[in-house]
Write an enzyme that holds these catalytic residues in place. Structure first.
Site, short mmCIF file in Angstrom:
data_model
loop_
_atom_site.label_atom_id
_atom_site.label_comp_id
_atom_site.label_asym_id
_atom_site.label_seq_id
_atom_site.Cartn_x
_atom_site.Cartn_y
_atom_site.Cartn_z
N LYS A 108 0.82 -1.21 0.00
CA LYS A 108 0.00 0.00 0.00
C LYS A 108 0.85 1.26 0.00
O LYS A 108 0.46 2.26 -0.58
CB LYS A 108 -0.95 0.02 1.21
N LYS A 115 -5.21 -12.17 -9.49
CA LYS A 115 -6.45 -12.26 -8.72
C LYS A 115 -7.46 -11.22 -9.22
O LYS A 115 -7.06 -10.11 -9.58
CB LYS A 115 -6.09 -11.97 -7.25
N LYS A 119 -11.13 -5.35 -7.40
CA LYS A 119 -11.95 -4.19 -7.75
C LYS A 119 -11.10 -2.96 -8.00
O LYS A 119 -11.59 -1.96 -8.50
CB LYS A 119 -12.99 -3.92 -6.65
#
Ligand code: TRP
Length: 330
Positions: free
Chosen positions: A114, A196, A199
């Site tokens: 992140k 994977k 969204k």
């Protein structure tokens, strides 16, 4: 019999994908059984680790609560609450932060990912995020924490914090375990099936949002990447076809063998894609209708999460009282 205590949380960031539904949300419903007591938390405080618009965050938090109910969580059985409505989450956070090492947080792979993604906002909350999450879990003395693979390291940290705290202050916390569903665990991207489904992917054709229109779902499956073999079979290395078949199994409950056998010899990918799309629509269209119905009664939804927060904070307060006394804050 003592019921196992389950706690899980989901951030109100964006609409969950079919992958989130199959890997997590659907299982949350199934966990509500006689031998378990489940708490479900909309983790809006975790969402603040990235910049949020206040009005958006409020409405997405309520939207997520509505969606969880639409997915089958029964708030009469399992307390469903918004994290910030239960002040004890913030209270426990500080005490746990003082019992967590910088080195442990430095090892969290999600923090590294992140901070690479949000290089302009590497705030301290992003770093201590796993401590807040440990608090979510430990407040309710959870035995099991249903999470995806990406959150397993955070649950392990929660275990380590609990053990360390117990060693220092006596048996205060239940030491939780991650609970990773085996079935239908990983749904892959439709456009890049070695990745994977996510969204946050820049290409919306790569994922099915669980609020996508049926027509959009059909179109996205039609465009899904397959291969040039032209045979419907689950075989090593055929990521695209394997993903479509796995999704089909996950939403119908069929075994892989039966799923493959259900396509007549010589069927092409057109039929495969249409069949999978229809099965996905059959599974999620009722969820979408339910979602709309619940959101339409805002007053009732607010009453549900208020009740959930009251139930949750009754339990959470017992833990806080114990902890605050032990450390000398009370
Ligand atoms: N961090 C989790 C995620 O992003 C969400 C979460 C917050 C959570 N608190 C939790 C999950 C407690 C399990 C238990 O997916």
């Amino acid at each position: 019999m003592e019921k196992k205590i389950i706690l899980s949380g989901i951030q109100p960031s964006g609409v969950p994908t079919l992958g989130n539904y199959i890997g997590a949300l659907r299982n949350w419903k199934l966990l509500q059984s006689d031998d378990k007591f489940c708490y479900y938390c909309v983790a809006n405080m975790h969402a603040l680790t990235v910049r949020q618009d206040a009005q958006e965050l409020r409405s997405r938090s309520m939207g997520m609560a509505a969606l969880l109910i639409a997915c089958g969580i029964d708030p009469k059985v399992s307390p469903l609450f918004i994290q910030s409505d239960v002040v004890q989450h913030a209270q426990l956070n500080w005490v746990l932060a003082c019992n967590t090492y910088m080195g442990e947080l430095n090892r969290m792979t999600q923090f590294k990912d992140k901070s690479a993604k949000h290089a302009d906002n590497i705030n301290a909350g992003l770093f201590t995020y796993p401590v807040l999450m440990a608090g979510d879990i430990l407040l309710y003395q959870a035995d099991l924490v249903p999470v995806g693979h990406d959150q397993k390291q955070h649950v392990e940290l929660a275990r380590n914090i609990a053990i360390r705290f117990n060693n220092a202050y006596g048996e205060i916390f239940k030491v939780p375990e991650p609970y990773i569903p085996k079935l239908g665990g990983r749904v892959m991207s439709l456009t890049d099936p070695e990745k994977k489904m996510s969204k946050s992917d820049a290409n919306p054709n790569s994922y099915i949002s669980i609020l996508d229109d049926p027509a959009v779902i059909t179109k996205k499956f039609k465009r899904a990447v397959t291969d040039s073999e032209g045979r419907i079979a689950y075989e090593e290395g055929r990521h695209g076809v394997n993903n479509l078949l796995s999704i089909y199994c996950a939403v119908t409950g069929m075994t892989m063998e039966d799923a493959v056998a259900s396509f007549p010899e010589g069927s092409g990918y057109g039929l495969l894609k249409k069949t999978v799309a229809d099965a996905v629509i059959a599974e999620i269209e009722p969820v979408q209708n339910e979602y709309k119905r619940i959101l339409a009664d805002r007053g009732e939804l607010e009453a549900i999460v208020k009740r959930g927060a009251e139930q949750a904070s009754e339990v959470a307060e017992k833990t806080i009282d114990l902890v605050y006394k032990k450390v000398g804050l009370r």
